[in-house]
Design a protein around this motif. Sequence first.
Motif, PDB file in Angstrom:
ATOM      1  N   GLU A 282      74.673  15.622  -3.844  1.00 12.20           N
ATOM      2  CA  GLU A 282      75.750  16.873  -4.106  1.00 12.20           C
ATOM      3  C   GLU A 282      75.696  18.078  -5.187  1.00 12.20           C
ATOM      4  O   GLU A 282      76.518  18.684  -5.192  1.00 12.20           O
ATOM      5  CB  GLU A 282      77.129  17.096  -2.855  1.00 12.20           C
ATOM      6  N   VAL A 283      75.825  17.085  -6.433  1.00 15.63           N
ATOM      7  CA  VAL A 283      75.760  17.962  -7.965  1.00 15.63           C
ATOM      8  C   VAL A 283      74.895  18.189  -8.773  1.00 15.63           C
ATOM      9  O   VAL A 283      74.717  18.138  -9.567  1.00 15.63           O
ATOM     10  CB  VAL A 283      76.868  16.934  -8.716  1.00 15.63           C
ATOM     11  N   GLY A 284      73.796  17.526  -8.084  1.00 14.26           N
ATOM     12  CA  GLY A 284      72.746  18.083  -7.907  1.00 14.26           C
ATOM     13  C   GLY A 284      71.352  17.045  -8.890  1.00 14.26           C
ATOM     14  O   GLY A 284      70.856  17.118  -9.626  1.00 14.26           O
ATOM     15  N   LEU A 285      71.900  15.394  -8.702  1.00 11.67           N
ATOM     16  CA  LEU A 285      71.618  13.898  -9.220  1.00 11.67           C
ATOM     17  C   LEU A 285      71.601  13.216  -8.088  1.00 11.67           C
ATOM     18  O   LEU A 285      71.753  13.337  -6.915  1.00 11.67           O
ATOM     19  CB  LEU A 285      72.619  13.919 -10.041  1.00 11.67           C
ATOM     20  N   VAL A 286      69.861  12.531  -8.615  1.00 12.83           N
ATOM     21  CA  VAL A 286      68.937  11.900  -7.466  1.00 12.83           C
ATOM     22  C   VAL A 286      68.706  10.358  -8.332  1.00 12.83           C
ATOM     23  O   VAL A 286      69.042   9.561  -9.670  1.00 12.83           O
ATOM     24  CB  VAL A 286      67.341  11.810  -7.601  1.00 12.83           C
ATOM     25  N   ARG A 287      69.423   9.181  -7.382  1.00 13.05           N
ATOM     26  CA  ARG A 287      68.920   8.259  -7.768  1.00 13.05           C
ATOM     27  C   ARG A 287      67.774   8.072  -8.347  1.00 13.05           C
ATOM     28  O   ARG A 287      67.238   8.150  -8.207  1.00 13.05           O
ATOM     29  CB  ARG A 287      69.904   6.871  -7.079  1.00 13.05           C
ATOM     30  N   ARG A 288      67.485   7.084  -9.512  1.00 13.03           N
ATOM     31  CA  ARG A 288      66.581   6.696 -10.011  1.00 13.03           C
ATOM     32  C   ARG A 288      66.158   5.470  -9.732  1.00 13.03           C
ATOM     33  O   ARG A 288      66.626   4.355  -8.900  1.00 13.03           O
ATOM     34  CB  ARG A 288      66.540   6.546 -11.655  1.00 13.03           C
ATOM     35  N   PRO A 289      64.994   4.371  -9.983  1.00  6.42           N
ATOM     36  CA  PRO A 289      64.694   3.187  -9.178  1.00  6.42           C
ATOM     37  C   PRO A 289      65.484   2.258  -9.129  1.00  6.42           C
ATOM     38  O   PRO A 289      66.348   2.373 -10.505  1.00  6.42           O
ATOM     39  CB  PRO A 289      63.533   2.842  -9.890  1.00  6.42           C
ATOM     40  N   VAL A 305      73.465   0.884 -12.544  1.00  3.24           N
ATOM     41  CA  VAL A 305      72.732   2.829 -11.887  1.00  3.24           C
ATOM     42  C   VAL A 305      72.377   3.795 -12.865  1.00  3.24           C
ATOM     43  O   VAL A 305      73.584   4.147 -13.467  1.00  3.24           O
ATOM     44  CB  VAL A 305      73.509   2.409 -10.201  1.00  3.24           C
ATOM     45  N   LEU A 306      71.324   4.333 -11.950  1.00  2.26           N
ATOM     46  CA  LEU A 306      71.351   5.463 -13.082  1.00  2.26           C
ATOM     47  C   LEU A 306      70.871   6.853 -12.195  1.00  2.26           C
ATOM     48  O   LEU A 306      69.684   6.490 -11.279  1.00  2.26           O
ATOM     49  CB  LEU A 306      69.783   5.057 -14.314  1.00  2.26           C
ATOM     50  N   ALA A 307      70.850   7.551 -12.226  1.00  2.00           N
ATOM     51  CA  ALA A 307      71.283   8.623 -12.011  1.00  2.00           C
ATOM     52  C   ALA A 307      70.524   9.664 -12.498  1.00  2.00           C
ATOM     53  O   ALA A 307      70.404   9.829 -14.027  1.00  2.00           O
ATOM     54  CB  ALA A 307      72.939   9.410 -10.921  1.00  2.00           C
ATOM     55  N   GLY A 308      69.733  10.714 -12.477  1.00  2.00           N
ATOM     56  CA  GLY A 308      68.874  12.057 -12.998  1.00  2.00           C
ATOM     57  C   GLY A 308      68.997  13.097 -12.824  1.00  2.00           C
ATOM     58  O   GLY A 308      69.175  13.481 -11.456  1.00  2.00           O
ATOM     59  N   ASN A 309      68.268  13.865 -13.237  1.00  2.00           N
ATOM     60  CA  ASN A 309      68.296  15.813 -13.176  1.00  2.00           C
ATOM     61  C   ASN A 309      67.721  15.628 -12.082  1.00  2.00           C
ATOM     62  O   ASN A 309      66.307  15.653 -12.148  1.00  2.00           O
ATOM     63  CB  ASN A 309      68.788  16.801 -13.779  1.00  2.00           C
ATOM     64  N   ALA A 310      68.063  16.486 -11.005  1.00  2.00           N
ATOM     65  CA  ALA A 310      66.799  17.099  -9.630  1.00  2.00           C
ATOM     66  C   ALA A 310      66.565  19.128 -10.044  1.00  2.00           C
ATOM     67  O   ALA A 310      65.612  19.214 -10.046  1.00  2.00           O
ATOM     68  CB  ALA A 310      67.794  16.953  -8.370  1.00  2.00           C
TER      69      ALA A 310
END
Length: 392
Positions: A282-289, A305-310
Motif C-alpha cells: 500500500e506504500v509501494g514496498l514489497v516483501r523480499r524473499p 523481515v525485509l521489504a524493498g521498493n517497487a
Amino acid sequence: MLRVGLTGGIGAGKSVVARRLAERGATVVDADVIAREVVEPGTPGLAAVVEEFGPGVLTPDGALDRPALGKIVFADDDRRAALNAIVHPLVGRRRQELVAAAGPDAVVVEDIPLLVENGLATGFPLVIVVHATEEERLRRLVDDRGMTPADALARIRSQATDEQRRAAADVWLDNSGALVDIEAAVDALWTERLAPFEEHLRTRTAAPRSPHAVVVEPDPTWAVQGERLLGRIRRVAGDRLIRSDHHGSTSVPGLPAKDVIDVQLVVADLATAEEVAGELAEVGLVRRPDRWWDVDRDGVERDKVLAGNADPGRAVNCHIRPVTSPSWRDGLLLRDWLRAHPDAVAEYAALKRDLAAQPHGSVDEYAERKTPWINASLTRADAWAEEVGWDV
C-alpha cells in the motif's frame, strides 16, 4: 494497481499534467469534477451548503453560484473550513468508488488540489506536485480565468506554500515553461517510473538495482524523504509499531552513501513483522524473499523481515525487526554517534569511497567489508552512550 496523488497550486497547470497522464493510459479521478457533482442541484451536498451559507450562494436557476461562494470562503479561514467539512467527505466517498472501479493493472491518478492542505499525502505511495512560479500563476489566473489580481493572489495565498508541497512531493514537475516541456516530462515519468512501478506492485517484485555499491555525495533531502516514507508506513502499520526510524548512512547529515533510504521498524515478534511486510504494498514496498537475518556484533544471526521498493525511482530498504533483536538498537546507536562525531563521519566516508572503488562482486560483499569498522565503531559508540546518557 498503483495509486498516485496529483496536486499543485491554483494556476500551476495541474490539469495539463492530468490530461497527458490520461493520454498515456492512466485512470484519472478528478476531485474538482467530483466536487462539482456532489453539489449539483437536487443533491444533499448543495442543500447542506445553502443551509450553512444562505440562499445568496445560489444562482437564479438554483445552481451553486461559485464566484459568490468563493468570495466568502477564500477571505475567511473559518468559512472555508465549514465548506470543506461539507464537501470533502462527499468527495472522498465518490473518489473511493471510482478507484475501486479501476482495473487491477491500472495506474490511478487522483487529481486533488488540496491534497497537501488536507493531509492526504500519506495515503499514496507516490505524490506528484505540479509547480509554477507565483508570477506565472498570477498571470494565468488573470489572463486565462478573468480574475482580478487581488482575487488571484488571495486564492494562491490561501493554499499550501511551495515548501509544504516540496515536503510532500516524490515528483516535482515544473510547469512554468512551454507546454511541450511539461508534456515531455510527463511522458518520461510515465515510461521510466509510473508504468514499471505499477507492474512491480502487481507482481510483487522489487525494482531492479545496480549489483554493485555506488556511493554518492550526501543529499540534503534524504531526511525529508525518509520521514515521508515513514509517515506512509505508520499510517498502515499503526500501533503494531513499537518504533520506526530512518537509519543507515542516508540518515547521517553530510555522509556519502548509496542512494538508498533505510528505514527500521521494530515490532513485537517475527509474526507481526511478516504481517506488516505483507501490507506494505500500500506504500509501494514489497516483501523480499522469506529468509533474511542480521549478524550482530557478537556473530549471532538474528531473523528479520525485509521489504524493498517497487518504485524504480526511489530505492528503499525497510528492515522489520522483532524487539528482542539487539540489532535495531545498534543501528540507532551508530546513527546517533555518527551524528555527534563529524570526525567519525569523515573517517567512515573515506572508507566507503575506498571500498566502493574496489572490485566487489555484490553490494553484500561491499557491506561485509565495512563490518569490522562498524563493529569497532559500535564499541566507541557504547562508551559515548554511557558518557552522555544516550538511550533509545
